[in-house]
Scaffold this active site. Structure first.
Site, PDB file in Angstrom:
ATOM      1  N   ALA A 193      -3.990   7.480  -5.242  1.00 44.97           N
ATOM      2  CA  ALA A 193      -2.585   7.083  -5.286  1.00 44.97           C
ATOM      3  C   ALA A 193      -2.562   5.594  -5.603  1.00 44.97           C
ATOM      4  O   ALA A 193      -2.531   4.744  -4.716  1.00 44.97           O
ATOM      5  CB  ALA A 193      -1.909   7.374  -3.946  1.00 44.97           C
TER       6      ALA A 193
ATOM      7  N   ALA B 153       0.848  -1.198   0.000  1.00 42.76           N
ATOM      8  CA  ALA B 153       0.000   0.000   0.000  1.00 42.76           C
ATOM      9  C   ALA B 153       0.876   1.237   0.000  1.00 42.76           C
ATOM     10  O   ALA B 153       2.089   1.171  -0.197  1.00 42.76           O
ATOM     11  CB  ALA B 153      -0.926  -0.028   1.213  1.00 42.76           C
ATOM     12  N   ASN B 154       0.272   2.400   0.198  1.00 37.77           N
ATOM     13  CA  ASN B 154       1.030   3.654   0.288  1.00 37.77           C
ATOM     14  C   ASN B 154       0.357   4.570   1.297  1.00 37.77           C
ATOM     15  O   ASN B 154      -0.675   4.215   1.880  1.00 37.77           O
ATOM     16  CB  ASN B 154       1.144   4.308  -1.097  1.00 37.77           C
ATOM     17  CG  ASN B 154      -0.212   4.651  -1.670  1.00 37.77           C
ATOM     18  OD1 ASN B 154      -0.936   5.492  -1.143  1.00 37.77           O
ATOM     19  ND2 ASN B 154      -0.580   3.972  -2.753  1.00 37.77           N
ATOM     20  N   ARG B 155       0.923   5.753   1.511  1.00 38.79           N
ATOM     21  CA  ARG B 155       0.481   6.620   2.610  1.00 38.79           C
ATOM     22  C   ARG B 155      -0.691   7.533   2.280  1.00 38.79           C
ATOM     23  O   ARG B 155      -1.012   8.421   3.048  1.00 38.79           O
ATOM     24  CB  ARG B 155       1.643   7.497   3.075  1.00 38.79           C
ATOM     25  CG  ARG B 155       2.765   6.728   3.707  1.00 38.79           C
ATOM     26  CD  ARG B 155       3.800   7.690   4.279  1.00 38.79           C
ATOM     27  NE  ARG B 155       4.973   6.965   4.718  1.00 38.79           N
ATOM     28  CZ  ARG B 155       5.042   6.283   5.852  1.00 38.79           C
ATOM     29  NH1 ARG B 155       3.995   6.256   6.671  1.00 38.79           N
ATOM     30  NH2 ARG B 155       6.134   5.642   6.181  1.00 38.79           N
ATOM     31  N   SER B 156      -1.316   7.356   1.142  1.00 33.16           N
ATOM     32  CA  SER B 156      -2.438   8.249   0.804  1.00 33.16           C
ATOM     33  C   SER B 156      -3.574   8.109   1.816  1.00 33.16           C
ATOM     34  O   SER B 156      -3.967   7.002   2.181  1.00 33.16           O
ATOM     35  CB  SER B 156      -2.963   7.893  -0.596  1.00 33.16           C
ATOM     36  OG  SER B 156      -4.185   8.545  -0.836  1.00 33.16           O
TER      37      SER B 156
END
Ligand code: C5P
Length: 224
Positions: free
Chosen positions: A95, A29-32
């Site tokens: 994102a 995943a990512n930090r969005s």
């Protein structure tokens, strides 16, 4: 200025991160946070549009007056976007994970003392480029976001050309700015027709950025 400048319009927004499954309990995943995309969806609804928000997994509430379609992976997001078309305006604020594990393991990968096999990654579909590149059913106004840490405007212009969208909302996500996951944003609005039309806005709350973006895109749509 009319109070409901997007009345009668369908606006499609993507927001949030994607989760790309590794096995049944793990993902990439990512930090969005989804804050900017959700705020854009809320602002479009306030402006009178019918809004479909295709959202990856987020911890923030659904905006009022918006149809929310929840997805996890990039491929699910693309399918949901395609199912939501046609739209007058599409804003791709998600994102999206660039890569996903080549295969999702059916069972949980066990910690058995040995090093696990390296993750093989494959590229995800580019949702923005896919929709912007369509000859049929392309929304009249297609807007992308660009999270950059260096050469924000130059990279935004390259991204417009590569993706085939009409506008890019570029924001500097260098760690010191605190944009990713934060509540404020400094954006540059970059048009396809090049350097002459770059607008840099002051640092604003993400809600205010969203309202101004929606007002701007409503004007552009009305002029089409
Ligand atoms: O190439 P980059 O990820 O920086 O491009 C960002 C823009 O492209 C955003 O508008 C994002 O929502 C969109 N995008 C997408 N699908 C991808 C990757 C990015 O729609 N797989």
């Amino acid at each position: 200025i009319p109070k409901k400048p997007l009345a009668g319009r369908h606006v499609l927004v993507t927001s949030g991160p994607t989760h790309e499954p590794i096995d049944p309990v793990r993902y990439l995943a990512n930090r969005s946070s989804g804050r900017q995309g959700h705020a854009v969806a809320a602002a479009a609804a306030e402006a009178g549009a019918r809004v479909t928000l295709v959202s990856g997994p987020v911890a923030i509430p659904d905006p009022a007056g918006v149809t929310v379609v929840r997805v996890e992976s990039a491929r699910e997001m693309l399918a949901a976007v395609e199912a939501a078309l046609p739209a007058d305006l599409a804003i791709f604020a998600a994102a999206v994970g660039d890569w996903r594990p080549a295969e999702m393991r059916a069972g949980k990968i066990k910690k058995d003392g040995s090093t696990p096999a390296p993750l093989q990654l494959v590229e995800n579909p580019d949702i923005l480029a896919t929709i912007a590149g369509r000859s049929e059913g392309r929304p009249p106004l297609v807007v992308g976001f660009a999270a950059e840490t260096d050469d924000v405007i130059v990279n935004a212009q390259k991204k417009i050309a590569r993706k085939g969208c009409d506008w890019i909302v570029a924001n500097d996500v260098s760690a010191e700015g605190g944009v990713m996951g934060g509540t404020e944003n400094t954006v540059h609005l970059v048009a396809r027709d090049g350097g002459s039309s770059v607008e840099t806005w002051p640092k604003l709350g993400k809600e205010e950025v969203a309202r101004r973006l929606v007002a701007r895109f409503a004007e552009l749509l009305a002029a089409k």
